[in-house]
Scaffold this active site. Structure first.
Site, PDB file in Angstrom:
ATOM      1  N   LEU A 145     104.155  21.140 113.925  1.00  0.00           N
ATOM      2  CA  LEU A 145     103.925  22.572 114.196  1.00  0.00           C
ATOM      3  C   LEU A 145     103.264  23.323 113.032  1.00  0.00           C
ATOM      4  O   LEU A 145     102.280  24.038 113.232  1.00  0.00           O
ATOM      5  CB  LEU A 145     105.272  23.222 114.550  1.00  0.00           C
ATOM      6  CG  LEU A 145     105.241  24.716 114.848  1.00  0.00           C
ATOM      7  CD1 LEU A 145     104.390  25.018 116.068  1.00  0.00           C
ATOM      8  CD2 LEU A 145     106.669  25.244 115.060  1.00  0.00           C
ATOM      9  N   LYS A 202     113.395   3.307 115.239  1.00  0.00           N
ATOM     10  CA  LYS A 202     114.011   3.633 113.956  1.00  0.00           C
ATOM     11  C   LYS A 202     115.510   3.321 113.970  1.00  0.00           C
ATOM     12  O   LYS A 202     116.067   2.844 112.989  1.00  0.00           O
ATOM     13  CB  LYS A 202     113.790   5.122 113.653  1.00  0.00           C
ATOM     14  CG  LYS A 202     112.355   5.463 113.327  1.00  0.00           C
ATOM     15  CD  LYS A 202     112.100   5.154 111.872  1.00  0.00           C
ATOM     16  CE  LYS A 202     110.664   5.318 111.478  1.00  0.00           C
ATOM     17  NZ  LYS A 202     110.462   5.219 110.029  1.00  0.00           N
ATOM     18  N   TYR A 209     109.872   6.043 119.694  1.00  0.00           N
ATOM     19  CA  TYR A 209     109.836   6.181 118.226  1.00  0.00           C
ATOM     20  C   TYR A 209     111.260   6.205 117.654  1.00  0.00           C
ATOM     21  O   TYR A 209     111.590   5.430 116.744  1.00  0.00           O
ATOM     22  CB  TYR A 209     109.073   7.463 117.871  1.00  0.00           C
ATOM     23  CG  TYR A 209     109.278   7.947 116.465  1.00  0.00           C
ATOM     24  CD1 TYR A 209     108.781   7.224 115.377  1.00  0.00           C
ATOM     25  CD2 TYR A 209     109.977   9.127 116.211  1.00  0.00           C
ATOM     26  CE1 TYR A 209     108.975   7.680 114.074  1.00  0.00           C
ATOM     27  CE2 TYR A 209     110.166   9.586 114.922  1.00  0.00           C
ATOM     28  CZ  TYR A 209     109.675   8.853 113.855  1.00  0.00           C
ATOM     29  OH  TYR A 209     109.880   9.298 112.574  1.00  0.00           O
ATOM     30  N   THR A 215      97.132   4.778 108.903  1.00  0.00           N
ATOM     31  CA  THR A 215      97.116   6.231 109.145  1.00  0.00           C
ATOM     32  C   THR A 215      97.126   7.008 107.826  1.00  0.00           C
ATOM     33  O   THR A 215      97.059   8.225 107.832  1.00  0.00           O
ATOM     34  CB  THR A 215      98.346   6.675 109.979  1.00  0.00           C
ATOM     35  OG1 THR A 215      99.540   6.271 109.294  1.00  0.00           O
ATOM     36  CG2 THR A 215      98.342   6.087 111.368  1.00  0.00           C
ATOM     37  N   GLY A 216      97.204   6.306 106.719  1.00  0.00           N
ATOM     38  CA  GLY A 216      97.280   6.970 105.414  1.00  0.00           C
ATOM     39  C   GLY A 216      95.902   7.243 104.835  1.00  0.00           C
ATOM     40  O   GLY A 216      94.878   6.974 105.464  1.00  0.00           O
ATOM     41  N   ALA A 271     106.655   3.242 105.603  1.00  0.00           N
ATOM     42  CA  ALA A 271     105.563   2.853 106.520  1.00  0.00           C
ATOM     43  C   ALA A 271     106.059   2.809 107.958  1.00  0.00           C
ATOM     44  O   ALA A 271     107.026   2.119 108.269  1.00  0.00           O
ATOM     45  CB  ALA A 271     105.009   1.490 106.118  1.00  0.00           C
TER      46      ALA A 271
HETATM   47  N1  NAD Z   1     106.912  13.734 108.781  1.00  0.00           N
HETATM   48  C1  NAD Z   1     108.130  14.008 109.264  1.00  0.00           C
HETATM   49  O1  NAD Z   1     108.459  15.179 109.567  1.00  0.00           O
HETATM   50  C2  NAD Z   1     109.149  12.892 109.416  1.00  0.00           C
HETATM   51  C3  NAD Z   1     110.396  13.201 110.011  1.00  0.00           C
HETATM   52  C4  NAD Z   1     111.339  12.171 110.142  1.00  0.00           C
HETATM   53  C5  NAD Z   1     111.064  10.906 109.679  1.00  0.00           C
HETATM   54  N2  NAD Z   1     109.847  10.628 109.134  1.00  0.00           N
HETATM   55  C6  NAD Z   1     109.578   9.257 108.660  1.00  0.00           C
HETATM   56  O2  NAD Z   1     109.038   9.318 107.343  1.00  0.00           O
HETATM   57  C7  NAD Z   1     108.121   8.239 107.142  1.00  0.00           C
HETATM   58  C8  NAD Z   1     106.828   8.785 106.568  1.00  0.00           C
HETATM   59  O3  NAD Z   1     106.296   9.762 107.461  1.00  0.00           O
HETATM   60  P1  NAD Z   1     104.920  10.501 107.125  1.00  0.00           P
HETATM   61  O4  NAD Z   1     104.958  11.826 107.807  1.00  0.00           O
HETATM   62  O5  NAD Z   1     104.668  10.419 105.677  1.00  0.00           O
HETATM   63  O6  NAD Z   1     103.889   9.561 107.920  1.00  0.00           O
HETATM   64  P2  NAD Z   1     102.376   9.170 107.552  1.00  0.00           P
HETATM   65  O7  NAD Z   1     101.746   8.740 108.829  1.00  0.00           O
HETATM   66  O8  NAD Z   1     101.730  10.265 106.768  1.00  0.00           O
HETATM   67  O9  NAD Z   1     102.546   7.923 106.581  1.00  0.00           O
HETATM   68  C9  NAD Z   1     102.866   6.638 107.053  1.00  0.00           C
HETATM   69  C10 NAD Z   1     102.142   5.641 106.140  1.00  0.00           C
HETATM   70  O10 NAD Z   1     102.549   4.321 106.510  1.00  0.00           O
HETATM   71  C11 NAD Z   1     101.400   3.478 106.564  1.00  0.00           C
HETATM   72  N3  NAD Z   1     101.710   2.413 107.506  1.00  0.00           N
HETATM   73  C12 NAD Z   1     102.094   2.545 108.812  1.00  0.00           C
HETATM   74  N4  NAD Z   1     102.325   1.343 109.341  1.00  0.00           N
HETATM   75  C13 NAD Z   1     102.094   0.419 108.356  1.00  0.00           C
HETATM   76  C14 NAD Z   1     102.188  -0.986 108.280  1.00  0.00           C
HETATM   77  N5  NAD Z   1     102.559  -1.726 109.341  1.00  0.00           N
HETATM   78  N6  NAD Z   1     101.895  -1.601 107.116  1.00  0.00           N
HETATM   79  C15 NAD Z   1     101.520  -0.877 106.018  1.00  0.00           C
HETATM   80  N7  NAD Z   1     101.412   0.458 106.035  1.00  0.00           N
HETATM   81  C16 NAD Z   1     101.697   1.087 107.184  1.00  0.00           C
HETATM   82  C17 NAD Z   1     100.265   4.385 107.005  1.00  0.00           C
HETATM   83  O11 NAD Z   1      98.983   3.896 106.655  1.00  0.00           O
HETATM   84  C18 NAD Z   1     100.620   5.693 106.289  1.00  0.00           C
HETATM   85  O12 NAD Z   1     100.021   5.759 105.013  1.00  0.00           O
HETATM   86  C19 NAD Z   1     107.977   7.541 108.483  1.00  0.00           C
HETATM   87  O13 NAD Z   1     108.766   6.372 108.463  1.00  0.00           O
HETATM   88  C20 NAD Z   1     108.533   8.543 109.485  1.00  0.00           C
HETATM   89  O14 NAD Z   1     109.087   7.905 110.591  1.00  0.00           O
HETATM   90  C21 NAD Z   1     108.874  11.592 108.992  1.00  0.00           C
END
Ligand code: NAD
Length: 327
Positions: free
Chosen positions: A190, A143, A139, A35-36, A72
């Site tokens: 949002l 976690k 989800y 997803t990156g 990730a």
């Molecule tokens: N964005 C938010 O508001 C928020 C809030 C609470 C917690 N989080 C946590 O923060 C972290 C990052 O969130 P984000 O918004 O940057 O998400 P994002 O989707 O932008 O980034 C996640 C990254 O992880 C990589 N990834 C996913 N599964 C993988 C795997 N099995 N192996 C290798 N790479 C993998 C994806 O390719 C992506 O680059 C996550 O763990 C999420 O649960 C985010």
């Protein structure tokens, strides 16, 4: 320190990787780009295109890593309810494989991206780390399972573990021409959705439920600037203690309703943001506001960009220069 950043091609991981590099750390990003975005990878970081399930290929005993920052994950709460198996396999099974690799390689510390979603419908506000954990979606459950595994790992194998439970992350990292911001596909958050509407890329914004017991009937959430969040990771790395699993909530302690957020997006962009009210979504708590008192006390963390105008302004700068102008 020599650090492995999983998920470093995603929104938050790429901002933290950038700040680690700027602070003189040696960074390897482990991200299979499911997803990156390749464009979000810091050019000075080594990129390994592997799933976290295969982290042992990188975290070898000879590699000499001092720590892992583990971002990730799959992050869409709604999707996690219709495809739960994906979330358990990726977020939980993948993290357990990563923890196995950390142990086998003798890596001393790990900082984990946990979430406010572990609390579910809170019984107390603002939410302390000791609040009841009762996730209302898969989800959050995946976690929470990792948080629990880290507690065991710290006790059983002396890992220095830190879980940071983020509330709603927003904003972008801006420095000169460099801008790193939020780019999820599909976007479920949002602020970036409201910016797409302001930019004319979507015709309207849906607000789910306007009959919650809040000032204007829409849900209240606590927003944290991604740069403040990233700074907390740098502090956590040095505060991690062998044999202990420390857990910190990260938010600003101020709640904003969905409608208040939309109003700030209108002010910052100067554009209309048409809104449509849709039915409530299953499992959405009325109000989520963090107590970050522990992070302030133990990590010395103080948010420097606490206002919604800071967050929306930076997110809009990123959106205009890196999304709108590049289409
Ligand atoms: N964005 C938010 O508001 C928020 C809030 C609470 C917690 N989080 C946590 O923060 C972290 C990052 O969130 P984000 O918004 O940057 O998400 P994002 O989707 O932008 O980034 C996640 C990254 O992880 C990589 N990834 C996913 N599964 C993988 C795997 N099995 N192996 C290798 N790479 C993998 C994806 O390719 C992506 O680059 C996550 O763990 C999420 O649960 C985010």
């Amino acid at each position: 320190m020599k650090l492995l950043v999983t998920g470093g091609a995603g929104y938050i991981g790429s901002v933290v990787a950038r700040m680690l590099l700027d602070n003189g750390h040696d960074v390897t990003v482990l991200d299979d780009l499911r997803t990156g975005h390749r464009a979000a990878l810091a050019p000075e970081a080594t990129h390994v295109d592997l799933p976290i399930h295969e982290a042992a290929q990188v975290l070898t005993p000879d590699a000499g890593f001092d720590g892992v920052l583990h971002f990730a994950a799959l992050i869409a709460a709604g999707e996690s309810m219709v495809r739960p198996e994906l979330y358990w396999r990726n977020n939980t099974v993948g993290s357990l494989a990563l923890i196995d690799a950390v142990r086998a390689a003798g890596v001393p510390r790990l900082v984990f991206s946990s979430t406010a979603a572990v609390y579910g419908n809170p019984l107390e506000l603002p939410i302390p780390e000791t609040a009841v954990k009762a996730p209302t979606n898969t989800y959050g459950a995946t976690k929470l399972a990792v948080d629990m595994a880290l507690t065991s790992e710290a006790i059983g194998h002396d890992l220095a573990a830190v879980s940071l439970r983020y509330f709603n992350v927003a904003g972008a990292y801006l420095r000169g021409d460099l801008a790193i911001g939020e780019r999820h596909d599909p976007e479920t958050h949002l602020i970036p959705i409201a910016l797409e509407v302001a930019a004319g890329r979507r015709d309207k914004l849906q607000i789910f439920g306007d009959d919650y017991p809040t000032v204007d009937g829409t849900c209240v959430r606590d927003y944290i600037h991604v740069v403040d969040l990233a700074r907390a990771h740098l502090l956590a790395l040095t505060a991690a203690v062998p044999g202990r699993h420390r857990i910190y909530n990260l938010g600003n302690g101020n709640g904003f309703t969905n409608r208040q957020v939309v109003e700030v997006v209108r002010e910052v962009t100067g554009e209309p943001v048409p809104v449509e009210t849709a039915p409530r979504r299953e499992g959405d708590p009325a109000e989520l506001v963090a107590s970050s008192a522990l992070a302030r006390e133990e990590l010395g963390w103080v948010p420097e960009k606490p206002t919604l105008h800071d967050m929306v302004g930076d997110a809009w700068a990123f959106y205009r220069t890196h999304i709108l102008e590049q289409r």
